[in-house]
Design a protein around this motif. Structure first.
Motif, PDB file in Angstrom:
ATOM      1  N   ASN A 172     -44.424  -3.579  62.689  1.00 29.64           N
ATOM      2  CA  ASN A 172     -45.464  -4.522  63.108  1.00 29.64           C
ATOM      3  C   ASN A 172     -44.991  -5.514  64.160  1.00 29.64           C
ATOM      4  O   ASN A 172     -43.791  -5.776  64.307  1.00 29.64           O
ATOM      5  CB  ASN A 172     -45.967  -5.317  61.900  1.00 29.64           C
ATOM      6  N   PHE A 177     -53.330  -5.018  59.876  1.00 26.53           N
ATOM      7  CA  PHE A 177     -52.193  -4.742  58.998  1.00 26.53           C
ATOM      8  C   PHE A 177     -52.665  -4.165  57.667  1.00 26.53           C
ATOM      9  O   PHE A 177     -52.097  -3.187  57.168  1.00 26.53           O
ATOM     10  CB  PHE A 177     -51.377  -6.015  58.756  1.00 26.53           C
ATOM     11  N   GLU A 223     -51.323  -7.264  64.543  1.00 28.77           N
ATOM     12  CA  GLU A 223     -51.809  -6.681  63.281  1.00 28.77           C
ATOM     13  C   GLU A 223     -52.358  -7.749  62.337  1.00 28.77           C
ATOM     14  O   GLU A 223     -53.138  -7.450  61.431  1.00 28.77           O
ATOM     15  CB  GLU A 223     -50.686  -5.913  62.567  1.00 28.77           C
TER      16      GLU A 223
END
Length: 305
Positions: free
Chosen positions: A174, A189, A178
């Motif tokens: 990530n 996410f 996200e």
């Protein structure tokens, strides 16, 4: 790290079968204890100038594991997969994971198959001894609509299937978007974790990147126990000028910033499913990258890693 600071590559072909001695050592190490390594983007300029000499310095500091951030035209830092493996072996280093962006150009929707470029990426990762092929970015065009995004999560799972044929696993790392971008009212996410098969797609949680976008690593690990096989161990401070990823913060030596790093990595080890702890520092304040790498390793050792 983010895509604008990387020239990741896009090449790949079918998998190498069989388990090498290198990978056997990696599996044994993973079973026995957590693995502590460094993301080579932390020392990117040194790796660009002198890959061999820089890796030798890392080994001299006590590093045993590295994670690459440079795979271009089927070469790691200018070396073929077999050449780079030989270089690592000669220094007593292992490379269980590496970063190569998987983009739209790697999936042929009409054929419902990966392009040769991505297949070669997976093949070379297996040759060099990786256990994880990690994509550290998601093209902006793939995160504009829920349907496009959801369809690409299926491609993530298919990449996991491809990697599995070579005894590896696909992974995602990530950044910040996200946590700041939503589709259908949900953070990207959350959608990534909800729409990827954990048996095929590993998550590498970067505990620093998320901070300026409102992501709190401790909360994330508690929310998704067992989902983070790898972590980027990173600390953050308020940036004097422009921060990383366009935010107000930049990374610093571990233990010197505002992230409760030890709490996060301890929780990752206890309930997050984390076995691979990869140090990454992208900004250095008054130190050199190699000085920072040495201090980061010293701090991790002091914390018992």
């Amino acid at each position: 790290m983010h895509i604008s600071r990387r020239n990741f590559l896009r090449t790949g072909a079918l998998a190498v079968a069989g388990t090498t001695l290198l990978r056997n050592e990696l599996f044994a190490a993973a079973r026995a204890k957590e693995i502590l390594g460094i993301q080579l983007y932390s020392i990117r300029d040194d790796m660009k100038k002198d890959p061999s000499g820089t890796l030798k310095q890392l080994a001299g500091m006590g590093y045993k594991y590295v994670e690459h951030a440079n795979y271009i035209d089927r070469k790691f830092y200018g070396y073929s997969a077999t050449e780079f493996k030989k270089l690592l072996d000669g220094l007593g280093l292992l490379m269980p994971s590496g970063h190569t962006v998987m983009g739209k150009q790697h999936w042929d929707a009409a054929k419902k198959d990966f392009t040769d470029a991505w297949k070669y990426t997976v093949e070379d990762a297996a040759t060099v001894g990786q256990r994880y092929v990690i994509s550290p970015w998601l093209d902006e065009g793939l995160r504009k609509t829920y349907d496009d995004f959801k369809a690409y999560m299926d491609v993530f799972n298919k990449s996991g299937e491809l990697c599995k044929k070579s005894g590896m696993k696909f992974g995602y790392h990530n950044h910040d978007f996200e946590f700041s971008t939503k589709l259908n009212g949900q953070k990207l996410f959350d959608l990534i974790l909800q729409n990827t098969d954990p048996s095929l797609v590993a998550q590498q949680l970067d505990i620093g990147n998320m901070y300026h976008a409102g992501g709190i690593a401790l909360d994330i690990v508690k929310q998704y126990p067992g989902r983070f096989e790898l972590m980027h161990v990173k600390d953050e401070i308020k940036a004097a000028k422009g921060g990383e990823m366009g935010g107000a913060y930049e990374s610093t030596v571990l233990g010197k910033g505002i992230i409760p790093v030890k709490q996060v990595i301890d929780l990752g080890k206890q309930s997050g499913g984390t076995k691979y702890f990869i140090i990454e520092q992208e900004s250095y304040q008054d130190k050199t990258p190699l000085e920072s790498a040495k201090l980061d390793l010293k701090q991790m050792k002091a914390w018992g890693y």
